[in-house]
Scaffold this active site. Sequence first.
Site, mmCIF file in Angstrom:
data_model
loop_
_atom_site.group_PDB
_atom_site.id
_atom_site.type_symbol
_atom_site.label_atom_id
_atom_site.label_comp_id
_atom_site.label_asym_id
_atom_site.label_seq_id
_atom_site.Cartn_x
_atom_site.Cartn_y
_atom_site.Cartn_z
ATOM 1 N N ASP A 39 0.767 -1.204 0.010
ATOM 2 C CA ASP A 39 0.066 -0.015 -0.137
ATOM 3 C C ASP A 39 0.815 1.308 0.205
ATOM 4 O O ASP A 39 0.478 2.270 -0.721
ATOM 5 C CB ASP A 39 -0.993 -0.008 1.069
ATOM 6 C CG ASP A 39 -1.943 -1.145 1.162
ATOM 7 O OD1 ASP A 39 -2.714 -1.311 2.232
ATOM 8 O OD2 ASP A 39 -1.819 -1.965 0.286
ATOM 9 N N TYR A 42 2.033 2.230 -3.469
ATOM 10 C CA TYR A 42 0.622 3.127 -4.154
ATOM 11 C C TYR A 42 0.606 4.378 -3.657
ATOM 12 O O TYR A 42 0.729 5.270 -4.503
ATOM 13 C CB TYR A 42 -0.587 2.129 -3.838
ATOM 14 C CG TYR A 42 -1.670 2.766 -4.665
ATOM 15 C CD1 TYR A 42 -2.398 3.763 -4.066
ATOM 16 C CD2 TYR A 42 -2.281 2.099 -5.776
ATOM 17 C CE1 TYR A 42 -3.808 4.263 -4.745
ATOM 18 C CE2 TYR A 42 -3.220 2.919 -6.731
ATOM 19 C CZ TYR A 42 -3.955 3.788 -6.069
ATOM 20 O OH TYR A 42 -5.042 4.296 -6.440
ATOM 21 N N ASP A 43 0.605 4.521 -2.155
ATOM 22 C CA ASP A 43 0.183 5.828 -1.897
ATOM 23 C C ASP A 43 1.611 6.870 -2.289
ATOM 24 O O ASP A 43 1.162 8.020 -2.450
ATOM 25 C CB ASP A 43 0.373 5.871 -0.378
ATOM 26 C CG ASP A 43 -1.036 5.097 0.331
ATOM 27 O OD1 ASP A 43 -0.768 4.639 1.391
ATOM 28 O OD2 ASP A 43 -1.700 4.797 -0.467
ATOM 29 N N GLU A 118 -25.520 -18.051 -11.216
ATOM 30 C CA GLU A 118 -24.734 -16.852 -10.460
ATOM 31 C C GLU A 118 -25.302 -16.770 -9.217
ATOM 32 O O GLU A 118 -26.620 -16.979 -9.137
ATOM 33 C CB GLU A 118 -24.861 -15.786 -11.636
ATOM 34 C CG GLU A 118 -24.462 -15.760 -12.779
ATOM 35 C CD GLU A 118 -24.883 -14.670 -13.919
ATOM 36 O OE1 GLU A 118 -25.436 -13.744 -13.164
ATOM 37 O OE2 GLU A 118 -24.807 -14.666 -14.982
ATOM 38 N N LYS A 120 -27.041 -14.628 -6.301
ATOM 39 C CA LYS A 120 -27.815 -13.448 -6.615
ATOM 40 C C LYS A 120 -27.223 -12.491 -5.634
ATOM 41 O O LYS A 120 -27.828 -12.584 -4.357
ATOM 42 C CB LYS A 120 -29.352 -13.891 -6.573
ATOM 43 C CG LYS A 120 -30.468 -12.764 -6.562
ATOM 44 C CD LYS A 120 -31.735 -13.110 -6.616
ATOM 45 C CE LYS A 120 -32.794 -11.921 -6.954
ATOM 46 N NZ LYS A 120 -32.637 -10.895 -6.235
HETATM 47 N N1 3B8 Z 1 -28.707 -9.543 -8.291
HETATM 48 C C1 3B8 Z 1 -28.106 -10.508 -8.946
HETATM 49 O O1 3B8 Z 1 -26.819 -10.971 -8.573
HETATM 50 C C2 3B8 Z 1 -28.280 -10.546 -10.482
HETATM 51 C C3 3B8 Z 1 -29.599 -9.810 -10.947
HETATM 52 C C4 3B8 Z 1 -30.033 -9.864 -12.282
HETATM 53 C C5 3B8 Z 1 -31.026 -9.177 -12.882
HETATM 54 O O2 3B8 Z 1 -31.759 -8.483 -12.106
HETATM 55 C C6 3B8 Z 1 -31.411 -9.411 -14.118
HETATM 56 C C7 3B8 Z 1 -32.570 -8.804 -14.646
HETATM 57 C C8 3B8 Z 1 -32.683 -9.038 -15.891
HETATM 58 F F1 3B8 Z 1 -34.051 -8.413 -16.568
HETATM 59 C C9 3B8 Z 1 -32.044 -9.884 -16.809
HETATM 60 C C10 3B8 Z 1 -30.936 -10.538 -16.121
HETATM 61 C C11 3B8 Z 1 -30.651 -10.257 -14.903
HETATM 62 O O3 3B8 Z 1 -29.594 -10.912 -14.531
HETATM 63 C C12 3B8 Z 1 -29.161 -10.641 -13.045
HETATM 64 N N2 3B8 Z 1 -28.077 -11.355 -12.789
HETATM 65 C C13 3B8 Z 1 -27.759 -11.188 -11.306
HETATM 66 N N3 3B8 Z 1 -26.550 -11.866 -10.930
#
Ligand code: 3B8
Length: 332
Positions: A39, A42-43, A118, A120
Site C-alpha cells: 500500500d 501505491y500511496d 450466478e 444473486k
Molecule cells: N442480483 C444479481 O446478482 C443479479 C441480478 C440480475 C437481474 O436483476 C437481471 C434482470 C434481467 F432482466 C435480466 C438479467 C438479470 O440478471 C441478473 N443477474 C444477477 N446476478
Amino acid sequence: MASFEMSFDEAKERVEELVSLLDQYSHEYYVLDQPSIPDEDYDKLYKELSELEELYPTLIQNNSPTQRVGGALLEGFEKVPHDSPMLSLDNAFSEEELIAFDHRVSQLVSGPYTYHCELKIDGLAVSLKYEEGRLVQAVTRGDGTVGENVTANVRTIKSIPLKLKELLTLEARGEIYMPKSSFIKLNEKREEQGEAVFANPRNAAAGTLRNLDPQVTASRNLNVFLYSLNASSKISVSTQDEALNLLDKVGLRTNPERQVFSSISDVLAFVEEYQEKRATLPYEIDGIVIKVNELDNQQKAGFTVKAPRWAIAFKFPAEEAKTVIRDIEWSV
Ligand SMILES: NC(=O)c1cc2c(=O)c3cc(F)ccc3oc2nc1N
C-alpha cells in the site's frame, strides 16, 4: 518525488505513466483482490501524481484516480431513461418451480441449451456506460424504465474502473453492494454517533449510493459485481459465460462463483451448495440466478412484460432474523 526542474513535457509523460500504473495497481487490489505492491508504494505514486497535477493542472485527466471524489454536493439526482428497460427476475421458491422453469425453457428454445448459474447479490442494480473505454454514466434501476444519475457517486467506488483496459463502447449492468464487514463497522459507528442504523447491507448500499454527497459514498466502501453486457457492435460473444469473461478482460469486476451446467439437476445441486455456503460469503446473497447460457436461445425465449423468460431467481428463505436486543438504558 515531483521535481521542479521537470519540464512540462516530462511532467506530461510522467503523469500519463502514473495514471496507467495506478490504474493497474488499483485493478489488482480492488478488482482481483491480489495487490502486487505494498500500500505504501501505491500511496507514494499517488502522492507524486497529486503533486504533479497541482503543479500542472492542465495535465489532470478525467480518469485520474485523484478525480474520483468530486467536491460538489449534488442538488439532486437527474432522471435518466435506460436504453433498454432494466427488468426484474421472476422468482422460484422450490425445486419443483425450477423444474417447471426448465420445462418452459425447453419448449421455448431450440437445440441443446445450458444454464449459467450466478449468485444473486443482494444490493442495488446499476447500469454503467462506457464510451471508448471511459466511464461516462452510471444510473440506478429506478422504476426499470427511468433511473437516477449516480455517476458522481459511482466514480468514488474504487473497484469500478474510470477507464477500461480496452477502449470499448458498452453498457454493463450489475449490483452495487456493501460487504458484510463494512456494514457492521458502519452501523457500529452510527450507533456510537446516535444515528439510526441500517437494517441490512442492501439498505446501507442504497442509502450510501443515493447520498447527495459523493464524499459520503467514498467513505462507505461500496463494491460491485457486474453480470451483464449490452454489447455494442464490435463485441461478439455468444453465451452469458463469454460475456462475463469479456467483462473480466476489460477490467470490470464479476463474481467468480459462477458455473455452467447442462442439466437442471446439476443446477439444483449448485443451489443447495450455496444455500450452505451463504453464511460464509463476505457479501449477502438472497438466492441464485439461473440463466439460459446461449444468447441466441435467450433471444428465442424473449421477455414477458416484466421479466426475461430465459432467467429465474431461486430465492433462499430469509436468513433467520437476527434480533438485536439493544441494551435498555433505564433513564433515571
Ligand atoms: N442480483 C444479481 O446478482 C443479479 C441480478 C440480475 C437481474 O436483476 C437481471 C434482470 C434481467 F432482466 C435480466 C438479467 C438479470 O440478471 C441478473 N443477474 C444477477 N446476478
